[in-house]
Design a protein around this motif. Structure first.
Motif, PDB file in Angstrom:
ATOM      1  N   CYS A  16       3.076  -2.837  10.086  1.00  0.00           N
ATOM      2  CA  CYS A  16       2.630  -2.250   8.824  1.00  0.00           C
ATOM      3  C   CYS A  16       1.578  -1.205   9.171  1.00  0.00           C
ATOM      4  O   CYS A  16       0.491  -1.544   9.629  1.00  0.00           O
ATOM      5  CB  CYS A  16       2.036  -3.316   7.905  1.00  0.00           C
ATOM      6  SG  CYS A  16       1.366  -2.632   6.375  1.00  0.00           S
ATOM      7  N   ARG A  17       1.915   0.052   8.959  1.00  0.00           N
ATOM      8  CA  ARG A  17       0.997   1.143   9.284  1.00  0.00           C
ATOM      9  C   ARG A  17      -0.284   1.080   8.464  1.00  0.00           C
ATOM     10  O   ARG A  17      -1.317   1.582   8.876  1.00  0.00           O
ATOM     11  CB  ARG A  17       1.686   2.483   9.069  1.00  0.00           C
ATOM     12  CG  ARG A  17       2.834   2.707  10.019  1.00  0.00           C
ATOM     13  CD  ARG A  17       3.600   3.958   9.672  1.00  0.00           C
ATOM     14  NE  ARG A  17       4.727   4.098  10.571  1.00  0.00           N
ATOM     15  CZ  ARG A  17       5.769   4.844  10.313  1.00  0.00           C
ATOM     16  NH1 ARG A  17       5.844   5.533   9.195  1.00  0.00           N
ATOM     17  NH2 ARG A  17       6.760   4.923  11.171  1.00  0.00           N
ATOM     18  N   CYS A  18      -0.213   0.481   7.294  1.00  0.00           N
ATOM     19  CA  CYS A  18      -1.391   0.378   6.421  1.00  0.00           C
ATOM     20  C   CYS A  18      -2.194  -0.884   6.700  1.00  0.00           C
ATOM     21  O   CYS A  18      -3.229  -1.106   6.074  1.00  0.00           O
ATOM     22  CB  CYS A  18      -0.957   0.403   4.960  1.00  0.00           C
ATOM     23  SG  CYS A  18      -0.055   1.892   4.498  1.00  0.00           S
ATOM     24  N   GLN A  48       0.872  -1.165   0.000  1.00  0.00           N
ATOM     25  CA  GLN A  48       0.000   0.000   0.000  1.00  0.00           C
ATOM     26  C   GLN A  48       0.913   1.221   0.000  1.00  0.00           C
ATOM     27  O   GLN A  48       1.290   1.695  -1.057  1.00  0.00           O
ATOM     28  CB  GLN A  48      -0.958  -0.007   1.185  1.00  0.00           C
ATOM     29  CG  GLN A  48      -2.040   1.032   1.041  1.00  0.00           C
ATOM     30  CD  GLN A  48      -3.218   0.762   1.940  1.00  0.00           C
ATOM     31  OE1 GLN A  48      -3.594  -0.368   2.208  1.00  0.00           O
ATOM     32  NE2 GLN A  48      -3.819   1.828   2.435  1.00  0.00           N
ATOM     33  N   CYS A  49       1.370   1.710   1.140  1.00  0.00           N
ATOM     34  CA  CYS A  49       2.298   2.847   1.108  1.00  0.00           C
ATOM     35  C   CYS A  49       3.714   2.389   0.785  1.00  0.00           C
ATOM     36  O   CYS A  49       4.493   3.119   0.211  1.00  0.00           O
ATOM     37  CB  CYS A  49       2.250   3.647   2.407  1.00  0.00           C
ATOM     38  SG  CYS A  49       3.332   3.068   3.729  1.00  0.00           S
ATOM     39  N   THR A  72      -1.619  -4.145   6.057  1.00  0.00           N
ATOM     40  CA  THR A  72      -1.746  -5.110   4.953  1.00  0.00           C
ATOM     41  C   THR A  72      -1.388  -6.528   5.402  1.00  0.00           C
ATOM     42  O   THR A  72      -0.965  -7.345   4.587  1.00  0.00           O
ATOM     43  CB  THR A  72      -0.871  -4.703   3.751  1.00  0.00           C
ATOM     44  OG1 THR A  72       0.506  -4.736   4.141  1.00  0.00           O
ATOM     45  CG2 THR A  72      -1.254  -3.336   3.219  1.00  0.00           C
ATOM     46  N   GLN A 120       7.737  -2.356   3.607  1.00  0.00           N
ATOM     47  CA  GLN A 120       7.801  -3.578   2.803  1.00  0.00           C
ATOM     48  C   GLN A 120       9.186  -4.196   2.666  1.00  0.00           C
ATOM     49  O   GLN A 120       9.305  -5.411   2.598  1.00  0.00           O
ATOM     50  CB  GLN A 120       7.164  -3.347   1.442  1.00  0.00           C
ATOM     51  CG  GLN A 120       5.672  -3.075   1.523  1.00  0.00           C
ATOM     52  CD  GLN A 120       4.896  -4.165   2.242  1.00  0.00           C
ATOM     53  OE1 GLN A 120       4.985  -5.333   1.903  1.00  0.00           O
ATOM     54  NE2 GLN A 120       4.138  -3.784   3.253  1.00  0.00           N
ATOM     55  N   TYR A 158       6.284   1.659   2.821  1.00  0.00           N
ATOM     56  CA  TYR A 158       7.401   2.003   3.699  1.00  0.00           C
ATOM     57  C   TYR A 158       7.982   0.799   4.426  1.00  0.00           C
ATOM     58  O   TYR A 158       9.196   0.639   4.502  1.00  0.00           O
ATOM     59  CB  TYR A 158       6.990   3.077   4.710  1.00  0.00           C
ATOM     60  CG  TYR A 158       8.190   3.695   5.373  1.00  0.00           C
ATOM     61  CD1 TYR A 158       8.897   4.715   4.748  1.00  0.00           C
ATOM     62  CD2 TYR A 158       8.650   3.234   6.596  1.00  0.00           C
ATOM     63  CE1 TYR A 158      10.023   5.271   5.326  1.00  0.00           C
ATOM     64  CE2 TYR A 158       9.775   3.786   7.182  1.00  0.00           C
ATOM     65  CZ  TYR A 158      10.452   4.798   6.539  1.00  0.00           C
ATOM     66  OH  TYR A 158      11.576   5.330   7.125  1.00  0.00           O
TER      67      TYR A 158
END
Length: 153
Positions: free
Chosen positions: A132-134, A96-97, A136, A101, A99
């Motif tokens: 994971c801030r998003c 997603q973002c 996922t 990954q 960062y």
């Protein structure tokens, strides 16, 4: 202090003060920016690299402790396992973002190298500590399972 780093198959002589986190040597001295700074206290996993094949948090690994060790960053992944993980990440559109990954991938490669056929519980246990801030996490888990299947084929 001069330290010899074997990074992504190349030997580097670096100058760094004792107590300098490996993360900053990789990013600032060697200009490899795939390894990210997240928290600085080894809690989020964004800075994960492999040290002699094992995932470690580079924000809390000091340069004097890795003299002569083999270090692999996201830029240096070239194994069958890493190729399967990266292909699964793309196929399942995990990012997603993005960062976190590189750290997620480094940990996933560590898991699948150690355990090529993990269960969902194995994945959750091993990946615990990679934030994971998003959020996922479902896609990350699915991609690890897919990479495991791809490695069998």
């Amino acid at each position: 202090m001069t330290t010899t780093l074997k990074l992504n198959g190349q030997t580097h002589q670096v100058e760094a003060e004792p107590g300098t986190p490996l993360l900053w040597v990789i990013r600032d001295e060697l200009k490899l920016t795939g390894t990210k700074f997240g928290c600085g206290v080894a809690s989020c996993g964004a800075c994960t690299v492999h040290l002699d094949g094992e995932p470690v948090r580079s924000c809390q690994t000091y340069v004097e402790d890795v003299d002569g060790a083999e270090i692999t960053t996201i830029e240096g992944l070239e194994t069958k396992v890493s190729q399967a993980v990266q292909a699964a990440w793309v196929e399942l559109d995990v990012v997603q973002c993005g960062y976190c990954q590189s750290g997620q991938i480094m940990s996933a490669v560590g898991l699948l190298t150690e355990n090529p056929k993990p269960t969902v519980e194995d994945i959750d246990d091993y990946m615990n500590g990679n934030a994971c801030r998003c959020a996922t996490y479902q896609r990350i888990r699915a991609a690890i399972l897919r990479a495991s299947d791809m490695m069998e084929a």
